[in-house]
Design an enzyme around this catalytic site. Structure first.
Site, PDB file in Angstrom:
ATOM      1  CE  LYS A  78      39.735  42.891  43.669  1.00  0.00           C
ATOM      2  NZ  LYS A  78      38.687  41.785  43.671  1.00  0.00           N
ATOM      3  NE  ARG A 130      37.660  44.039  38.005  1.00  0.00           N
ATOM      4  CZ  ARG A 130      37.245  44.411  39.015  1.00  0.00           C
ATOM      5  NH1 ARG A 130      37.890  45.406  39.868  1.00  0.00           N
ATOM      6  NH2 ARG A 130      35.883  44.549  39.551  1.00  0.00           N
ATOM      7  NE  ARG A 136      31.452  42.824  49.370  1.00  0.00           N
ATOM      8  CZ  ARG A 136      32.023  42.679  48.098  1.00  0.00           C
ATOM      9  NH1 ARG A 136      33.309  42.946  48.363  1.00  0.00           N
ATOM     10  NH2 ARG A 136      31.482  42.280  47.174  1.00  0.00           N
ATOM     11  NE  ARG A 141      30.551  46.117  46.278  1.00  0.00           N
ATOM     12  CZ  ARG A 141      31.580  45.753  45.971  1.00  0.00           C
ATOM     13  NH1 ARG A 141      32.810  45.812  46.592  1.00  0.00           N
ATOM     14  NH2 ARG A 141      31.663  44.990  44.729  1.00  0.00           N
ATOM     15  NE  ARG A 200      30.660  41.798  41.694  1.00  0.00           N
ATOM     16  CZ  ARG A 200      30.728  42.097  42.873  1.00  0.00           C
ATOM     17  NH1 ARG A 200      29.577  41.635  43.534  1.00  0.00           N
ATOM     18  NH2 ARG A 200      31.771  42.365  43.520  1.00  0.00           N
TER      19      ARG A 200
HETATM   20  P1  AP5 Z   1      36.766  42.456  49.999  1.00  0.00           P
HETATM   21  O1  AP5 Z   1      37.899  42.856  50.703  1.00  0.00           O
HETATM   22  O2  AP5 Z   1      35.319  43.262  49.774  1.00  0.00           O
HETATM   23  O3  AP5 Z   1      36.697  41.618  48.589  1.00  0.00           O
HETATM   24  P2  AP5 Z   1      37.374  42.282  47.260  1.00  0.00           P
HETATM   25  O4  AP5 Z   1      38.199  41.454  46.644  1.00  0.00           O
HETATM   26  O5  AP5 Z   1      37.587  43.656  47.552  1.00  0.00           O
HETATM   27  O6  AP5 Z   1      35.843  42.238  46.261  1.00  0.00           O
HETATM   28  P3  AP5 Z   1      35.100  43.154  45.494  1.00  0.00           P
HETATM   29  O7  AP5 Z   1      33.687  42.433  45.256  1.00  0.00           O
HETATM   30  O8  AP5 Z   1      35.182  44.739  45.969  1.00  0.00           O
HETATM   31  O9  AP5 Z   1      35.927  43.252  44.203  1.00  0.00           O
HETATM   32  P4  AP5 Z   1      35.316  43.507  42.887  1.00  0.00           P
HETATM   33  O10 AP5 Z   1      36.434  43.286  42.170  1.00  0.00           O
HETATM   34  O11 AP5 Z   1      34.085  42.576  42.368  1.00  0.00           O
HETATM   35  O12 AP5 Z   1      34.436  44.571  43.066  1.00  0.00           O
HETATM   36  P5  AP5 Z   1      35.202  46.211  42.783  1.00  0.00           P
HETATM   37  O13 AP5 Z   1      34.535  47.130  43.729  1.00  0.00           O
HETATM   38  O14 AP5 Z   1      36.420  46.299  42.446  1.00  0.00           O
HETATM   39  O15 AP5 Z   1      36.047  40.908  50.915  1.00  0.00           O
HETATM   40  C1  AP5 Z   1      34.876  40.269  50.361  1.00  0.00           C
HETATM   41  C2  AP5 Z   1      34.192  39.732  51.478  1.00  0.00           C
HETATM   42  O16 AP5 Z   1      34.840  38.727  52.153  1.00  0.00           O
HETATM   43  C3  AP5 Z   1      34.076  40.609  52.869  1.00  0.00           C
HETATM   44  O17 AP5 Z   1      32.702  40.621  53.499  1.00  0.00           O
HETATM   45  C4  AP5 Z   1      35.056  40.628  53.692  1.00  0.00           C
HETATM   46  O18 AP5 Z   1      34.856  40.846  55.010  1.00  0.00           O
HETATM   47  C5  AP5 Z   1      35.544  39.086  53.650  1.00  0.00           C
HETATM   48  N1  AP5 Z   1      36.663  38.460  53.662  1.00  0.00           N
HETATM   49  C6  AP5 Z   1      37.778  39.104  53.166  1.00  0.00           C
HETATM   50  N2  AP5 Z   1      38.972  38.636  53.239  1.00  0.00           N
HETATM   51  C7  AP5 Z   1      38.587  37.383  53.753  1.00  0.00           C
HETATM   52  C8  AP5 Z   1      39.394  36.259  54.640  1.00  0.00           C
HETATM   53  N3  AP5 Z   1      40.577  36.194  54.253  1.00  0.00           N
HETATM   54  N4  AP5 Z   1      38.653  35.410  55.185  1.00  0.00           N
HETATM   55  C9  AP5 Z   1      37.211  35.254  55.430  1.00  0.00           C
HETATM   56  N5  AP5 Z   1      36.490  36.532  54.757  1.00  0.00           N
HETATM   57  C10 AP5 Z   1      37.240  37.615  54.157  1.00  0.00           C
HETATM   58  O19 AP5 Z   1      34.237  46.471  41.303  1.00  0.00           O
HETATM   59  C11 AP5 Z   1      32.891  46.543  41.469  1.00  0.00           C
HETATM   60  C12 AP5 Z   1      32.454  47.042  39.847  1.00  0.00           C
HETATM   61  O20 AP5 Z   1      32.838  48.058  39.480  1.00  0.00           O
HETATM   62  C13 AP5 Z   1      32.934  45.819  38.878  1.00  0.00           C
HETATM   63  O21 AP5 Z   1      32.165  44.663  38.729  1.00  0.00           O
HETATM   64  C14 AP5 Z   1      32.882  46.777  37.599  1.00  0.00           C
HETATM   65  O22 AP5 Z   1      31.498  46.828  37.124  1.00  0.00           O
HETATM   66  C15 AP5 Z   1      33.178  48.126  38.073  1.00  0.00           C
HETATM   67  N6  AP5 Z   1      34.967  48.373  38.152  1.00  0.00           N
HETATM   68  C16 AP5 Z   1      35.716  48.552  39.275  1.00  0.00           C
HETATM   69  N7  AP5 Z   1      36.948  48.256  38.783  1.00  0.00           N
HETATM   70  C17 AP5 Z   1      36.886  48.336  37.462  1.00  0.00           C
HETATM   71  C18 AP5 Z   1      38.018  48.361  36.251  1.00  0.00           C
HETATM   72  N8  AP5 Z   1      39.280  48.414  36.669  1.00  0.00           N
HETATM   73  N9  AP5 Z   1      37.697  48.160  35.011  1.00  0.00           N
HETATM   74  C19 AP5 Z   1      36.234  48.140  34.791  1.00  0.00           C
HETATM   75  N10 AP5 Z   1      35.143  48.057  35.356  1.00  0.00           N
HETATM   76  C20 AP5 Z   1      35.508  48.067  36.923  1.00  0.00           C
HETATM   77 MG    MG Z   2      36.671  45.687  46.906  1.00  0.00          MG
END
Ligand code: AP5
Ligand code: MG
Length: 222
Positions: free
Chosen positions: A14, A89, A128, A161, A172
């Site tokens: 994402k 979410r 990552r 991270r 997660r």
């Molecule tokens: P990346 O682009 O980083 O993936 P992502 O979908 O953004 O993954 P996240 O881990 O950031 O999602 P998340 O939803 O768990 O975390 P968030 O920060 O939102 O890509 C991942 C890896 O793959 C990278 O190394 C990239 O280079 C590689 N890659 C990407 N595309 C690729 C491809 N096509 N091919 C190969 N490699 C590729 O949330 C973190 C925490 O915050 C949550 O767990 C929760 O505790 C809290 N939180 C956040 N938002 C909320 C909410 N709305 N409500 C409640 N809690 C929340």
């Molecule tokens: Mg992300």
């Protein structure tokens, strides 16, 4: 106002796609995970509270999350819309977003689900690296930086991270996939859901995302 929601499991890509799409659409990339990580770094009350949940792989409570997201959307740079990454979410967040946008005569124009199988999610998160300055995202095997350990964009140090440890990755995935499905169902019901194959290379996913966005939203000024 153009509001695009990027949906996908943890590690689906994402954040990677949101950065590319934000450039194309010239609207801000708003990621609740990035906002929480900034709050943790600042040691603010929201950060202290959020960290307890993030380190266990749990969702941060809705009241904190929704308030923080709506505050961000009220900033002047988001007047033309935003690309939302990591929000909503769960169903309560999706409904709160719909209600807030409706107050402004707006709505979610499009929700794009980036689909990636679970084994690949684990592989992506384990490899990552993100920059300390702004959270720019890399991957040691699929998307490496030009200089090892340094961000291509701002030159800051790359780190892993806190929630990308093996046990937190598993938590997660175990704790968050059911509510992601509720959000997917919500947007399927409202008729704005599109799916893209997130298993392709980053550029190919970006091309598919842009194609569905261009089909669903009129170009700026048009
Ligand atoms: P990346 O682009 O980083 O993936 P992502 O979908 O953004 O993954 P996240 O881990 O950031 O999602 P998340 O939803 O768990 O975390 P968030 O920060 O939102 O890509 C991942 C890896 O793959 C990278 O190394 C990239 O280079 C590689 N890659 C990407 N595309 C690729 C491809 N096509 N091919 C190969 N490699 C590729 O949330 C973190 C925490 O915050 C949550 O767990 C929760 O505790 C809290 N939180 C956040 N938002 C909320 C909410 N709305 N409500 C409640 N809690 C929340
Ligand atoms: Mg992300």
């Amino acid at each position: 106002m153009t509001v695009v929601v990027l949906l996908g499991a943890p590690g689906a890509g994402k954040g990677t796609q949101a950065v590319l799409l934000a450039e194309q659409l010239d609207i801000p990339h708003v990621a609740t995970g990035d906002l929480f990580r900034a709050a943790v770094r600042d040691g603010s009350p929201i950060g202290l509270e959020a960290r307890r949940f993030m380190e266990r792989g749990q969702l941060v409570p809705d009241d904190i999350t929704i308030r923080m997201l709506l505050d961000r959307l009220n900033r002047p740079d988001a007047v033309g819309g935003a690309i939302l990454d990591g929000f909503p979410r769960n169903r309560a967040q999706a409904e709160a977003l719909d209600a807030a946008l409706a107050d402004d005569g707006a709505r979610v124009d499009l929700a794009v689900d980036v689909e990636v199988p679970k084994e690949e999610l684990i592989r992506r998160m384990s490899g990552r690296w993100v920059c300390v300055e702004s959270g720019h995202v890399y991957n040691e095997s699929t998307n490496p930086p030009q200089i090892a350990g340094r961000c291509d964009i701002d030159g800051s140090e790359l780190v892993q991270r806190e929630d990308d440890r093996a046990d937190t990755i598993r938590a997660r995935l175990d704790l968050q996939l059911a509510s992601l499905q509720d959000v997917i169902d919500h947007y399927a019901r409202t008729g704005v859901l599109r799916r893209v194959d997130g298993l392709q290379a980053i550029d190919a996913v970006a091309a598919d995302v842009l194609r569905v966005v261009r089909t669903a939203t009129p170009p700026a000024g048009g």
